[in-house]
Motif scaffolding. Structure first.
Motif, PDB file in Angstrom:
ATOM      1  N   ILE A 103     -19.218  21.048   9.559  1.00 48.85           N
ATOM      2  CA  ILE A 103     -18.323  21.940   8.834  1.00 48.85           C
ATOM      3  C   ILE A 103     -18.923  23.339   8.751  1.00 48.85           C
ATOM      4  O   ILE A 103     -20.139  23.512   8.857  1.00 48.85           O
ATOM      5  N   GLY A 104     -18.067  24.314   8.536  1.00 50.88           N
ATOM      6  CA  GLY A 104     -18.496  25.700   8.414  1.00 50.88           C
ATOM      7  C   GLY A 104     -19.184  25.969   7.085  1.00 50.88           C
ATOM      8  O   GLY A 104     -19.135  25.156   6.153  1.00 50.88           O
ATOM      9  N   LEU A 105     -19.791  27.131   7.000  1.00 49.33           N
ATOM     10  CA  LEU A 105     -20.543  27.516   5.815  1.00 49.33           C
ATOM     11  C   LEU A 105     -19.664  27.608   4.572  1.00 49.33           C
ATOM     12  O   LEU A 105     -20.043  27.149   3.497  1.00 49.33           O
ATOM     13  N   ASP A 106     -18.464  28.150   4.720  1.00 48.83           N
ATOM     14  CA  ASP A 106     -17.568  28.273   3.564  1.00 48.83           C
ATOM     15  C   ASP A 106     -17.126  26.912   3.056  1.00 48.83           C
ATOM     16  O   ASP A 106     -17.081  26.662   1.859  1.00 48.83           O
ATOM     17  N   GLU A 107     -16.818  26.003   3.966  1.00 51.15           N
ATOM     18  CA  GLU A 107     -16.404  24.658   3.578  1.00 51.15           C
ATOM     19  C   GLU A 107     -17.576  23.883   2.968  1.00 51.15           C
ATOM     20  O   GLU A 107     -17.404  23.121   2.020  1.00 51.15           O
ATOM     21  N   ALA A 108     -18.781  24.102   3.479  1.00 50.83           N
ATOM     22  CA  ALA A 108     -19.972  23.456   2.919  1.00 50.83           C
ATOM     23  C   ALA A 108     -20.196  23.900   1.477  1.00 50.83           C
ATOM     24  O   ALA A 108     -20.580  23.094   0.629  1.00 50.83           O
ATOM     25  N   GLY A 109     -19.912  25.160   1.203  1.00 52.61           N
ATOM     26  CA  GLY A 109     -20.025  25.645  -0.171  1.00 52.61           C
ATOM     27  C   GLY A 109     -19.031  24.972  -1.095  1.00 52.61           C
ATOM     28  O   GLY A 109     -19.352  24.624  -2.228  1.00 52.61           O
ATOM     29  N   SER A 110     -17.817  24.767  -0.601  1.00 48.77           N
ATOM     30  CA  SER A 110     -16.792  24.092  -1.402  1.00 48.77           C
ATOM     31  C   SER A 110     -17.158  22.642  -1.664  1.00 48.77           C
ATOM     32  O   SER A 110     -16.981  22.134  -2.770  1.00 48.77           O
ATOM     33  N   VAL A 111     -17.686  21.970  -0.656  1.00 48.62           N
ATOM     34  CA  VAL A 111     -18.048  20.551  -0.794  1.00 48.62           C
ATOM     35  C   VAL A 111     -19.187  20.376  -1.784  1.00 48.62           C
ATOM     36  O   VAL A 111     -19.151  19.499  -2.645  1.00 48.62           O
ATOM     37  N   SER A 112     -20.207  21.232  -1.687  1.00 54.04           N
ATOM     38  CA  SER A 112     -21.405  21.051  -2.503  1.00 54.04           C
ATOM     39  C   SER A 112     -21.360  21.764  -3.843  1.00 54.04           C
ATOM     40  O   SER A 112     -22.161  21.471  -4.723  1.00 54.04           O
ATOM     41  N   GLY A 113     -20.461  22.738  -3.978  1.00 54.47           N
ATOM     42  CA  GLY A 113     -20.412  23.519  -5.203  1.00 54.47           C
ATOM     43  C   GLY A 113     -21.502  24.575  -5.262  1.00 54.47           C
ATOM     44  O   GLY A 113     -21.792  25.129  -6.317  1.00 54.47           O
ATOM     45  N   GLN A 114     -22.129  24.852  -4.127  1.00 47.95           N
ATOM     46  CA  GLN A 114     -23.183  25.857  -4.058  1.00 47.95           C
ATOM     47  C   GLN A 114     -22.666  27.092  -3.328  1.00 47.95           C
ATOM     48  O   GLN A 114     -21.676  27.025  -2.612  1.00 47.95           O
ATOM     49  N   SER A 115     -23.365  28.190  -3.488  1.00 51.20           N
ATOM     50  CA  SER A 115     -22.966  29.406  -2.795  1.00 51.20           C
ATOM     51  C   SER A 115     -23.350  29.312  -1.318  1.00 51.20           C
ATOM     52  O   SER A 115     -24.208  28.504  -0.934  1.00 51.20           O
ATOM     53  N   GLN A 116     -22.728  30.152  -0.508  1.00 48.74           N
ATOM     54  CA  GLN A 116     -23.052  30.182   0.913  1.00 48.74           C
ATOM     55  C   GLN A 116     -24.508  30.570   1.118  1.00 48.74           C
ATOM     56  O   GLN A 116     -25.167  30.060   2.029  1.00 48.74           O
ATOM     57  N   ARG A 117     -25.022  31.430   0.274  1.00 47.80           N
ATOM     58  CA  ARG A 117     -26.427  31.841   0.368  1.00 47.80           C
ATOM     59  C   ARG A 117     -27.357  30.659   0.101  1.00 47.80           C
ATOM     60  O   ARG A 117     -28.360  30.477   0.796  1.00 47.80           O
ATOM     61  N   GLN A 118     -27.015  29.833  -0.903  1.00 47.77           N
ATOM     62  CA  GLN A 118     -27.835  28.652  -1.198  1.00 47.77           C
ATOM     63  C   GLN A 118     -27.807  27.670  -0.026  1.00 47.77           C
ATOM     64  O   GLN A 118     -28.837  27.091   0.318  1.00 47.77           O
ATOM     65  N   ILE A 119     -26.636  27.499   0.570  1.00 45.04           N
ATOM     66  CA  ILE A 119     -26.508  26.606   1.729  1.00 45.04           C
ATOM     67  C   ILE A 119     -27.364  27.131   2.877  1.00 45.04           C
ATOM     68  O   ILE A 119     -28.096  26.376   3.521  1.00 45.04           O
ATOM     69  N   ALA A 120     -27.295  28.438   3.127  1.00 45.51           N
ATOM     70  CA  ALA A 120     -28.090  29.045   4.204  1.00 45.51           C
ATOM     71  C   ALA A 120     -29.583  28.851   3.956  1.00 45.51           C
ATOM     72  O   ALA A 120     -30.347  28.588   4.900  1.00 45.51           O
ATOM     73  N   ARG A 121     -30.012  28.952   2.711  1.00 42.79           N
ATOM     74  CA  ARG A 121     -31.429  28.730   2.391  1.00 42.79           C
ATOM     75  C   ARG A 121     -31.845  27.288   2.678  1.00 42.79           C
ATOM     76  O   ARG A 121     -32.950  27.036   3.164  1.00 42.79           O
ATOM     77  N   LEU A 122     -30.956  26.334   2.362  1.00 42.99           N
ATOM     78  CA  LEU A 122     -31.253  24.926   2.649  1.00 42.99           C
ATOM     79  C   LEU A 122     -31.351  24.683   4.151  1.00 42.99           C
ATOM     80  O   LEU A 122     -32.175  23.894   4.614  1.00 42.99           O
ATOM     81  N   VAL A 123     -30.505  25.369   4.915  1.00 44.00           N
ATOM     82  CA  VAL A 123     -30.565  25.254   6.377  1.00 44.00           C
ATOM     83  C   VAL A 123     -31.895  25.816   6.878  1.00 44.00           C
ATOM     84  O   VAL A 123     -32.593  25.188   7.682  1.00 44.00           O
ATOM     85  N   GLU A 124     -32.271  27.003   6.396  1.00 42.79           N
ATOM     86  CA  GLU A 124     -33.520  27.635   6.814  1.00 42.79           C
ATOM     87  C   GLU A 124     -34.741  26.811   6.422  1.00 42.79           C
ATOM     88  O   GLU A 124     -35.739  26.799   7.132  1.00 42.79           O
ATOM     89  N   ALA A 125     -34.640  26.104   5.302  1.00 44.69           N
ATOM     90  CA  ALA A 125     -35.750  25.266   4.840  1.00 44.69           C
ATOM     91  C   ALA A 125     -35.820  23.942   5.588  1.00 44.69           C
ATOM     92  O   ALA A 125     -36.765  23.180   5.408  1.00 44.69           O
ATOM     93  N   GLY A 126     -34.821  23.657   6.407  1.00 44.51           N
ATOM     94  CA  GLY A 126     -34.814  22.408   7.170  1.00 44.51           C
ATOM     95  C   GLY A 126     -34.288  21.224   6.384  1.00 44.51           C
ATOM     96  O   GLY A 126     -34.418  20.086   6.821  1.00 44.51           O
ATOM     97  N   VAL A 127     -33.695  21.479   5.223  1.00 43.21           N
ATOM     98  CA  VAL A 127     -33.169  20.398   4.391  1.00 43.21           C
ATOM     99  C   VAL A 127     -31.848  19.880   4.957  1.00 43.21           C
ATOM    100  O   VAL A 127     -31.598  18.678   4.959  1.00 43.21           O
ATOM    101  N   LEU A 128     -31.005  20.799   5.436  1.00 41.98           N
ATOM    102  CA  LEU A 128     -29.700  20.427   5.999  1.00 41.98           C
ATOM    103  C   LEU A 128     -29.749  20.476   7.519  1.00 41.98           C
ATOM    104  O   LEU A 128     -30.392  21.346   8.099  1.00 41.98           O
TER     105      LEU A 128
END
Length: 93
Positions: A40-65
């Motif tokens: 899924i895209g970044l905007d949809e990931a934010g909706s699913v998780s309830g987190q901001s797009q920036r938080q999602i991007a940080r999780l991606v950069e950290a290797g969590v997602l």
């Protein structure tokens, strides 16, 4: 001695999120999961998780997602890894 009356109120909530196929979601192979999964895209990931797009991007950069990039450079996030990260009962320690 005076008695005091106490009332306890418990509120339970449940959320159902339906991801339609009309969005930017695609089923593809996730290298990290080793399985076919919804990406899924970044905007949809934010909706699913309830987190901001920036938080999602940080999780991606950290290797969590888990993620992949489309040929057009769009970031796609593995829904399985996102759900595992956002559900406390399924979190890894």
């Amino acid at each position: 001695m005076r008695k005091t009356k106490r009332t306890r109120i418990t509120v339970e909530t449940e959320r159902l999120l339906v991801i339609s196929r009309k969005g930017k979601a695609a089923t593809s192979w996730c290298e990290a999961c080793g399985a076919m999964t919804r990406m899924i895209g970044l905007d949809e990931a934010g909706s699913v998780s309830g987190q901001s797009q920036r938080q999602i991007a940080r999780l991606v950069e950290a290797g969590v997602l888990h993620f992949s990039e489309s040929p057009h450079g769009v970031l796609l996030i593995c829904l399985n890894s996102l759900l595992a990260e956002t559900r406390p009962d399924e979190k890894r320690s």
